[in-house]
Design a protein around this motif. Structure first.
Motif, PDB file in Angstrom:
ATOM      1  N   THR A   7       0.686  -1.744   0.259  1.00  0.00           N
ATOM      2  CA  THR A   7       0.002  -0.074   0.248  1.00  0.00           C
ATOM      3  C   THR A   7       0.958   1.398   0.030  1.00  0.00           C
ATOM      4  N   VAL A   8       1.742   1.372   0.649  1.00  0.00           N
ATOM      5  CA  VAL A   8       2.926   2.384   0.463  1.00  0.00           C
ATOM      6  C   VAL A   8       3.234   3.063  -0.519  1.00  0.00           C
ATOM      7  N   TYR A  58       2.231   1.717  -3.297  1.00  0.00           N
ATOM      8  CA  TYR A  58       1.375   1.935  -4.777  1.00  0.00           C
ATOM      9  C   TYR A  58       1.010   3.705  -3.994  1.00  0.00           C
ATOM     10  N   PHE A  59       1.107   4.211  -2.547  1.00  0.00           N
ATOM     11  CA  PHE A  59       0.756   5.635  -2.422  1.00  0.00           C
ATOM     12  C   PHE A  59       2.309   6.664  -2.852  1.00  0.00           C
ATOM     13  N   ILE A  60       3.678   5.659  -2.888  1.00  0.00           N
ATOM     14  CA  ILE A  60       4.630   6.746  -3.506  1.00  0.00           C
ATOM     15  C   ILE A  60       4.689   7.247  -4.741  1.00  0.00           C
ATOM     16  N   LYS A  61       4.299   6.471  -5.604  1.00  0.00           N
ATOM     17  CA  LYS A  61       4.327   6.031  -7.107  1.00  0.00           C
ATOM     18  C   LYS A  61       3.380   7.356  -7.476  1.00  0.00           C
ATOM     19  N   GLU A 115      -5.400  10.910  -9.224  1.00  0.00           N
ATOM     20  CA  GLU A 115      -5.583  11.757  -8.343  1.00  0.00           C
ATOM     21  C   GLU A 115      -5.816  13.026  -8.686  1.00  0.00           C
ATOM     22  N   ASP A 116      -7.034  13.662  -7.491  1.00  0.00           N
ATOM     23  CA  ASP A 116      -7.366  14.989  -7.698  1.00  0.00           C
ATOM     24  C   ASP A 116      -6.547  15.887  -6.518  1.00  0.00           C
ATOM     25  N   ILE A 161      -8.013   0.479  -2.009  1.00  0.00           N
ATOM     26  CA  ILE A 161      -6.713   0.239  -2.589  1.00  0.00           C
ATOM     27  C   ILE A 161      -6.060  -1.315  -1.863  1.00  0.00           C
ATOM     28  N   PHE A 181      -5.681  -4.992  -3.205  1.00  0.00           N
ATOM     29  CA  PHE A 181      -3.959  -5.620  -2.930  1.00  0.00           C
ATOM     30  C   PHE A 181      -4.807  -7.008  -3.092  1.00  0.00           C
ATOM     31  N   LEU A 217      -1.762  -1.278  -9.748  1.00  0.00           N
ATOM     32  CA  LEU A 217      -2.019  -1.511  -8.488  1.00  0.00           C
ATOM     33  C   LEU A 217       0.138  -1.600  -8.984  1.00  0.00           C
ATOM     34  N   LEU A 256      11.434   3.676  -0.096  1.00  0.00           N
ATOM     35  CA  LEU A 256      10.365   3.092   0.789  1.00  0.00           C
ATOM     36  C   LEU A 256      10.684   2.494   1.892  1.00  0.00           C
ATOM     37  N   LYS A 296      10.198   8.057   0.088  1.00  0.00           N
ATOM     38  CA  LYS A 296       8.753   9.247   0.083  1.00  0.00           C
ATOM     39  C   LYS A 296       7.464   8.830   0.179  1.00  0.00           C
ATOM     40  N   PHE A 340       3.925   9.911   1.895  1.00  0.00           N
ATOM     41  CA  PHE A 340       3.027   8.754   2.751  1.00  0.00           C
ATOM     42  C   PHE A 340       3.582   8.433   3.879  1.00  0.00           C
TER      43      PHE A 340
END
Lengths: 208, 208
Positions: free
Chosen positions: A196-197, A199-202, A207-208, B8, B12, B75, B144, B167, B184
């Motif tokens: 999950t991490v 995913y969110f850092i890329k 996204e808005d 998300i 996964f 993902l 990461l 990040k 994140f």
DNA sequence: ACAGTAATGTGAAATATTTCACATTACTGT
DNA sequence: ACAGTAATGTGAAATATTTCACATTACTGT
């Protein structure tokens, strides 16, 4: 109301922060203090309290001791909780030695493993063979367990625990376990958490 | 839309289940299958897919390979993710040896610890002194990290990581860390997770 | 070939959660 | 003593999430 897991989790976080604050001599806190500590908002904090009838002081915030005792009333007094861990692999052992538990009323009373070389009756807590799990749970009235066995063994382990009288588990096996409706399972999937991490850092597209 | 963390996470989980299903030769799944596997509902599954434009087959469910590739598209392709772990205590080591990571594109490339006796350049992955963390992150383009250091050292560690170019982190220290808004953090507090279970298994008073 | 059906896909409704807005109140300072 | 204010507490509004309801569609079986 479903007494949602999320709120309860936050209440525990409040308590955790307060205990730490207390230990460094703080006597008063505000909803603001708590909000900042957990990365939440003051309104959220007060709403949570409001929902459970926890009250403070209209102008002076909350007396730390009062708040702590109100929370503990709700969350359960910090009574010693005896737990067992199924699986004495790396994760099991990490938990076994994790300081965080010891001081907060969580006592790991035994680990269980089916690998004879891991069994160690002398250690503290002892690592016992799986065969003794059923009896141990009954005799010591344990009702909380941790599943730290490989995923293919997890369901079987859970069934055994339930049969023996366990009421809820913290499950590290990465599968969804089947259990009776009134049985409580808290799943933690470490890999998923990491993914999950990732995913969110890329760089996100939509996204808005 | 906030692209909520929860969805998300479920995606996964779907992927994880599908990979396992694939490995035992399954070719087709239905929203029902997935729902049952995760303890969710078929509608929920389809809604999740719908939100991300993942489609199946009106009468025949989902072709496992198609679904997997659609999910992976979203993902992140299962590309090798290099991560580092700060803290080579029990938890750090448990993660280091956790099989689950290895096979799924997560590669732990190094651990870091400030205790000289824990340092071990020969091990795989190596355990390096904290002093080398900054340089290592830059040189190897790591983005990461995992924070598995004691809570009082966590903020400092995070600051260092951020400075070095990380990040996002998975944080096991039981405090809320401060970070820039676009950074994140995924917090895991093992004790809290256990306490939550303990709370839910005791006879509840105000439940309905 | 086609009727029946068992699945998907998705707006709309229902529910849950968070945030807003503001009345209330007790403390502080003079 | 009392005015000002900085906090709480909480209905109501806003937002997010889940569930319902059902139209659509492609497969299956004859």
């Amino acid at each position: 109301m479903k007494s949602a897991k999320q709120i309860i989790l936050r209440l525990f976080q409040y308590r955790e922060f307060l205990m730490r604050a207390k230990s460094i001599g703080i006597k008063n806190v505000y909803s603001d203090t708590l909000a900042e500590a957990l990365g939440s908002t003051a309104t959220q904090v007060r709403k949570d309290f409001s929902l459970f009838g926890i009250t403070g002081n209209k102008r002076a915030g909350y007396k730390l001791d009062d708040l702590l005792s109100q929370l503990s009333e709700l969350l359960g007094k910090n009574q010693k909780q005896k737990i067992i861990i199924a699986g004495a692999g790396n994760l099991g052992k990490a938990l076994m030695q994790y300081d965080g538990f010891k001081k907060e009323g969580i006592e790991i009373v035994a680990l269980f493993d089916n690998d004879p070389v891991k069994v160690n009756i002398e250690s503290s807590p002892p690592i016992l063979p799986i065969e003794r799990l059923f009896e141990f749970i009954g005799k010591n009235k344990i009702n909380l367990g941790v599943i730290a066995v490989p995923y293919f063994a997890a369901q079987q382990m859970l069934d055994l625990m339930i049969l023996a009288g366990i009421k809820g588990v913290l499950n590290f096996a990465p599968i969804s376990l089947k259990s009776p409706k009134d049985f409580f399972i808290n799943d933690i999937n470490l890999r998923l958490e990491l993914e999950t991490v990732a995913y969110f850092i890329k760089p996100l597209k939509q996204e808005d």
